[in-house]
Structures are given as structure tokens and as C-alpha cells.
Write an enzyme that holds these catalytic residues in place. Structure first.
Site, PDB file in Angstrom:
ATOM      1  CG  ASP A 199      35.879   2.085  10.596  1.00  9.90           C
ATOM      2  OD1 ASP A 199      35.141   3.021  10.955  1.00  9.90           O
ATOM      3  OD2 ASP A 199      36.140   1.111  11.335  1.00  9.90           O
ATOM      4  CG  HIS A 250      31.430  11.528   8.493  1.00  8.05           C
ATOM      5  ND1 HIS A 250      31.925  10.258   8.561  1.00  8.05           N
ATOM      6  CD2 HIS A 250      30.550  11.639   9.534  1.00  8.05           C
ATOM      7  CE1 HIS A 250      31.379   9.619   9.594  1.00  8.05           C
ATOM      8  NE2 HIS A 250      30.550  10.440  10.198  1.00  8.05           N
ATOM      9  CG  LEU A 282      35.951   3.229 -11.471  1.00  8.03           C
ATOM     10  CD1 LEU A 282      36.593   1.900 -11.072  1.00  8.03           C
ATOM     11  CD2 LEU A 282      36.513   4.367 -10.619  1.00  8.03           C
ATOM     12  NE  ARG A 292      33.930  -4.181  13.966  1.00  6.99           N
ATOM     13  CZ  ARG A 292      34.677  -3.465  14.801  1.00  6.99           C
ATOM     14  NH1 ARG A 292      35.372  -4.071  15.743  1.00  6.99           N
ATOM     15  NH2 ARG A 292      34.733  -2.147  14.710  1.00  6.99           N
TER      16      ARG A 292
HETATM   17  C1  FPP Z   1      32.952   5.240   9.078  1.00  7.36           C
HETATM   18  O1  FPP Z   1      33.710   5.987   9.988  1.00  7.36           O
HETATM   19  C2  FPP Z   1      32.527   6.098   7.972  1.00  7.36           C
HETATM   20  C3  FPP Z   1      31.223   6.322   7.647  1.00  7.36           C
HETATM   21  C4  FPP Z   1      30.090   5.689   8.369  1.00  7.36           C
HETATM   22  C5  FPP Z   1      30.862   7.241   6.536  1.00  7.36           C
HETATM   23  C6  FPP Z   1      31.786   7.196   5.372  1.00  7.36           C
HETATM   24  C7  FPP Z   1      31.314   8.161   4.359  1.00  7.36           C
HETATM   25  C8  FPP Z   1      32.097   9.019   3.675  1.00  7.36           C
HETATM   26  C9  FPP Z   1      33.562   9.078   3.801  1.00  7.36           C
HETATM   27  C10 FPP Z   1      31.449   9.899   2.680  1.00  7.36           C
HETATM   28  C11 FPP Z   1      31.420   9.145   1.388  1.00  7.36           C
HETATM   29  C12 FPP Z   1      30.857  10.016   0.327  1.00  7.36           C
HETATM   30  C13 FPP Z   1      30.640   9.595  -0.907  1.00  7.36           C
HETATM   31  C14 FPP Z   1      30.076  10.559  -1.863  1.00  7.36           C
HETATM   32  C15 FPP Z   1      30.928   8.224  -1.344  1.00  7.36           C
HETATM   33  P1  FPP Z   1      33.179   6.122  11.469  1.00  7.36           P
HETATM   34  O2  FPP Z   1      32.295   7.307  11.551  1.00  7.36           O
HETATM   35  O3  FPP Z   1      32.566   4.833  11.899  1.00  7.36           O
HETATM   36  O4  FPP Z   1      34.530   6.371  12.240  1.00  7.36           O
HETATM   37  P2  FPP Z   1      34.915   5.858  13.697  1.00  7.36           P
HETATM   38  O5  FPP Z   1      34.950   4.364  13.627  1.00  7.36           O
HETATM   39  O6  FPP Z   1      36.270   6.456  13.910  1.00  7.36           O
HETATM   40  O7  FPP Z   1      33.891   6.397  14.646  1.00  7.36           O
END
Ligand code: FPP
Length: 244
Positions: free
Chosen positions: A21, A38, A132, A193
Site C-alpha cells: 500500500d 505503481h 519459492l 487495516r
Molecule cells: C495500493 O496502493 C497498491 C495497489 C492497488 C497496486 C499494487 C500493485 C503493484 C505494486 C504492481 C504489482 C505488480 C506485480 C507484477 C505483482 P494505493 O494505490 O492504494 O496507494 P495509496 O493508498 O497511497 O493511494
């Protein structure tokens, strides 16, 4: 002594699950669009996958996209899906080389077939790997999973395929069937959470929260989470004396 050296290899958590997150906030703080966060989050994904493989952790589950995330702006969803599919495709050789088995879990019926077929190619190519197991939770939510399991159990019970329903039977109907429960659940970004993630499976997981935003999460941060886990007494309902 480095942080890594402080880890007791005989006491590793068999399964670590992570709620990644803070990508959006990381990007906003830099005056950038959320998708930049991201994109930068991919580096942190590499950090934890590499660290898990190097340490000898057996299972790593990453919460990449929840069913609730489908409510986000379409542009962000499209960019995230492209990013995940292209990353998994690009990393496929590395997964094979490093003996990593990829599993995707979640409600894949919600995803475009172009993306699911890309993901399936990589899960197929890595299915016999014995190192893994990397589980990517995509379009996943725990209440959805539990409701689906309950519906299938009712169907099989009524059809006479099931004689009794208990915890062990229920777990077999979850999308994570065959994967051990997480021993350690990590969430980044200072939020306390669970966000509908693995509610059944984390019944006895140790929880670890860190202020770090996901794109900043390093191997050292991962080691710190494991060291914290190793200092805890896991009693599973028993007394401290019984556990000694
Ligand atoms: C939450 O941060 C993150 C996500 C919803 C996406 C996480 C995905 C990646 C890091 C890419 C993963 C890729 C692979 C190949 C596994 P948020 O957008 O909710 O952040 P915020 O709470 O600061 O708004």
C-alpha cells in the site's frame, strides 16, 4: 552484523503475505500521477521476491489488486493491468531461472482474456518449479472467496459429494487451497487495516505494519519484518509455559 545475518534461517515464516500500500501517496508527494507510484512499486516487488528466494521462504503472496479496486478510475485500472501483465511477461525468464513458481489467485472472470492468457502462459511455464511459490492476488477479496466456497460446498453437499463440513473441508474450497496459511502478514503505508485480504487464512498470522510506502520498501525493511516475527511467541491458544 547486517540485518540479514540476524535472521534465524531455521525459524523463517513458511508463508509471508504482503498488502502493498501507498503507491498513490508516494507519487502524489512527488507531484506525479498515481500510476508512477505503481510503476515504482515494481522495484519493491523485485526486492521482496529476491529476498524471499535468497532466504528460502517457501510462499510469498502479494495483494496486487482487490475486487474493490475495480471501482477506481478506469485509466488507473487499465494502466495497472497493463503494468502487471507486462511485468509478469518480462520477468518470466527470471522466474524460470530462479526456480520460482507463479500462481495467480482471485476472480479472474473480471479480467480481460488478453491479460489472463498472458498470465496463464507464465503460470504454466513455471508450474514445475520447486523454489519459492509467488502468489499474486489479483481481483481478489476474501469475502468473495468465502461466499464462493460456501456456495460450492452447499452444491457438493446436496449432490452427496460431501459427507461433512468442517474447517479442513472449508479450506479446500478456498482459492488458496493447498497453500499453507500465512505466518506473517505485512502491510505498508501506515494503515492498520486488513482490507478484505485472506481473512480465513490469517487467523493466526503475526501482523506487521510499517510506515514505509510500498515503492520505498527495501530488502532491509523486509528483513526487519522477519526479525520482528522471529521475536514473537506464537502460542496458538496455548499458554506460554506449554510452548516452552
Ligand atoms: C495500493 O496502493 C497498491 C495497489 C492497488 C497496486 C499494487 C500493485 C503493484 C505494486 C504492481 C504489482 C505488480 C506485480 C507484477 C505483482 P494505493 O494505490 O492504494 O496507494 P495509496 O493508498 O497511497 O493511494
Amino acid at each position: 552484523m547486517s540485518l540479514k545475518d540476524k535472521i534465524i534461517i531455521s525459524k523463517l515464516p513458511e508463508h509471508v503475505a504482503i498488502i502493498m500500500d501507498g503507491n498513490g501517496r508516494w507519487a502524489k508527494r512527488r507531484g506525479s500521477e498515481r500510476i508512477f507510484g505503481h510503476q515504482q512499486g515494481i522495484k519493491a516487488v523485485r526486492n521482496v521476491v529476491e529476498a524471499s528466494g535468497e532466504l528460502g521462504i517457501k510462499y510469498l503472496t502479494l495483494f496486487a489488486f482487490s475486487k474493490e479496486n475495480w471501482c477506481r478510475p478506469k485509466a488507473e485500472i487499465d494502466a495497472l493491468m497493463d503494468l502487471m501483465a507486462s511485468t509478469i511477461k518480462a520477468e518470466s525468464e527470471t522466474l524460470i531461472k530462479n526456480n520460482i513458481r507463479l500462481l495467480i489467485t482471485g476472480d479472474l472472470d473480471c479480467m480481460s482474456s488478453a491479460i489472463t492468457s498472458e498470465l496463464q502462459k507464465v503460470t504454466e511455464a513455471t508450474k514445475n518449479n520447486t523454489g519459492l511459490t509467488l502468489v499474486i492476488a489479483l481481483s481478489y477479496s476474501s469475502r468473495w472467496e468465502i461466499a464462493e466456497a460456501a456456495a460450492k460446498i452447499c452444491k457438493d453437499f446436496n449432490a452427496g459429494k460431501l459427507k461433512e463440513i468442517n474447517e479442513e473441508v472449508f479450506a479446500r474450497y478456498l482459492v488458496t487451497a493447498g497453500i499453507p496459511d500465512p505466518a506473517l502478514l505485512v502491510r505498508t503505508s501506515g494503515e492498520f487495516r486488513i482490507s478484505n485480504f485472506l481473512l480465513w487464512q490469517i487467523a493466526y498470522a503475526e501482523l506487521y505494519f510499517t510506515e514505509k510506502l510500498w515503492p520505498d520498501f527495501s530488502k532491509e525493511d523486509f528483513y526487519e519484518a522477519i526479525i520482528s516475527y522471529q521475536k514473537r511467541e506464537r502460542r496458538f491458544g496455548k499458554t506460554g509455559e506449554q510452548c516452552k
